[in-house]
Enzyme design. Sequence first.
Site, PDB file in Angstrom:
ATOM      1  N   GLY A 217      19.452  29.444  86.527  1.00 51.96           N
ATOM      2  CA  GLY A 217      19.984  30.273  85.435  1.00 51.96           C
ATOM      3  C   GLY A 217      19.233  30.023  84.151  1.00 51.96           C
ATOM      4  O   GLY A 217      18.147  29.439  84.163  1.00 51.96           O
ATOM      5  N   ASN A 218      19.763  30.505  83.041  1.00 49.20           N
ATOM      6  CA  ASN A 218      19.152  30.229  81.742  1.00 49.20           C
ATOM      7  C   ASN A 218      20.248  30.081  80.688  1.00 49.20           C
ATOM      8  O   ASN A 218      21.420  30.297  80.981  1.00 49.20           O
ATOM      9  CB  ASN A 218      18.131  31.311  81.372  1.00 49.20           C
ATOM     10  CG  ASN A 218      18.771  32.677  81.293  1.00 49.20           C
ATOM     11  OD1 ASN A 218      19.582  32.945  80.410  1.00 49.20           O
ATOM     12  ND2 ASN A 218      18.418  33.560  82.225  1.00 49.20           N
ATOM     13  N   TYR A 219      19.849  29.714  79.474  1.00 53.54           N
ATOM     14  CA  TYR A 219      20.828  29.358  78.444  1.00 53.54           C
ATOM     15  C   TYR A 219      21.389  30.551  77.658  1.00 53.54           C
ATOM     16  O   TYR A 219      22.079  30.360  76.672  1.00 53.54           O
ATOM     17  CB  TYR A 219      20.210  28.375  77.449  1.00 53.54           C
ATOM     18  CG  TYR A 219      19.946  27.005  78.028  1.00 53.54           C
ATOM     19  CD1 TYR A 219      20.993  26.239  78.535  1.00 53.54           C
ATOM     20  CD2 TYR A 219      18.658  26.479  78.067  1.00 53.54           C
ATOM     21  CE1 TYR A 219      20.754  24.980  79.063  1.00 53.54           C
ATOM     22  CE2 TYR A 219      18.411  25.218  78.593  1.00 53.54           C
ATOM     23  CZ  TYR A 219      19.471  24.471  79.083  1.00 53.54           C
ATOM     24  OH  TYR A 219      19.238  23.232  79.597  1.00 53.54           O
ATOM     25  N   ALA A 284      19.111  38.348  79.594  1.00 51.59           N
ATOM     26  CA  ALA A 284      18.011  37.456  79.993  1.00 51.59           C
ATOM     27  C   ALA A 284      18.017  37.406  81.520  1.00 51.59           C
ATOM     28  O   ALA A 284      18.647  36.528  82.123  1.00 51.59           O
ATOM     29  CB  ALA A 284      18.215  36.081  79.388  1.00 51.59           C
TER      30      ALA A 284
END
Length: 405
Positions: A217-219, A284
């Site tokens: 995943g990402n932030y 994102a």
Amino acid sequence: MSLKGKKILLGITGGIAAYKCCELVRLFKKNGAEVRVVMTPSAINFVSPVTLSALSGNEVMVNMFPEVDPGKSPTVETKTWHVYTGLWADIFVIAPATANTISKMVNGISDNFLTATVLSARCPVVVSPAMDEDMYLNEVTASNVAKLKEFGYWVIEPETGELASGLNGIGRMPETQTIFNYTAELLNGSKRDLEGKKVLITAGPTYEPIDEVRYIGNYSSGKMGFSLAHAASLRGAEVILISGPVALKTPRNVTRVDVTTAGEMFEAVKANVAGNDFVIMSAAVADYKPKSVYEGKIKKSETEALSIETERTTDILEYLGINKKDFKLVGFALESTNEIEYAKDKIVKKNLDMIVVNNPRVEGAGFGTDTNVITIINSAMKISSFARMSKFDAANVIINNMLGL
Ligand code: CTP
């Protein structure tokens, strides 16, 4: 600008700028509006209700419980007058708004006639904060003003200049003509400049499963996309928000579709893209996903390193650029180096009408923060850079630019 037939409720709180309200009432009346005035008990120390009732032609309301004849029971209307007042208004303008009243408003406190009416009002509420610079820049006030905007109040930013304290700085209530113009524009619909338009927005990260308990995943927090959805909806648009996993509340009047993976986001975009005037890809989205998802949970090995083989996800933005029909397409780019050059390339490669660039290395920009520092580039390669601002303000700037496409 004519205000004929419009009902304006003017709320005055206890600040020195209250003296400007006499002129404001005259200006509203002169342009055809019907005006009623409500004041907080401290406001009457700055300007007299007698003056305001003479200028407005209506009784000024200050007390929560108007006096009734002894022996007579108050009518339901008297007891709930704030509700009737709130319903009466086409617009409620609170000018000047002190730090104290703003703080009460964002906390739902309704301990006087004005604050109770705020809670009852169904119309747009305009707030003109006015106070000394130190009070305005105080972190608590700054966060309350940001919350006002998030709740959907219309905030007229204070101006910089000489203040009542004799000091110079930000906090002055703008001239009456500025407040008049803002109110008139809102009443005449020009602040609802997305009325009748449909906007599709994606937000947040995507999670690509590795096994049953892990993902790539990402932030991304989703705040920028949610602010865009909120701002577009306040400006009258019909908004569909496709969101990855985030911990955010859905803005009012926004239709939300929840997804987890890039693949699900792609399907949701395809299912909802028809009929939109604008599509904004602020999510994102993962560029890679594990080639296969392990059944169950991967056990660790004492001897071997773990490699996860990945493959590309579909670039949704590129797909939309290729299959663009009647909508304008807005992309986002998060780049840590050469951001302008890379962003310009993306406009061409993905057939975008506009791109919003931010650099996560710049203070106050990027994932998780409440603020953003953006640069907007349109398809004519016109570059506009903006200073740090709240994500909600940035959303409005993006929409302003989008409307110029
Ligand atoms: N995006 C998308 N689908 C993907 C990946 C990204 O629609 N699978 C969209 C994002 O929503 C964003 C834009 O592409 O609007 C930019 O994403 P970014 O990661 O900055 O750029 P990439 O195109 O992935 O390029 P690079 O990896 O070179 O940075």
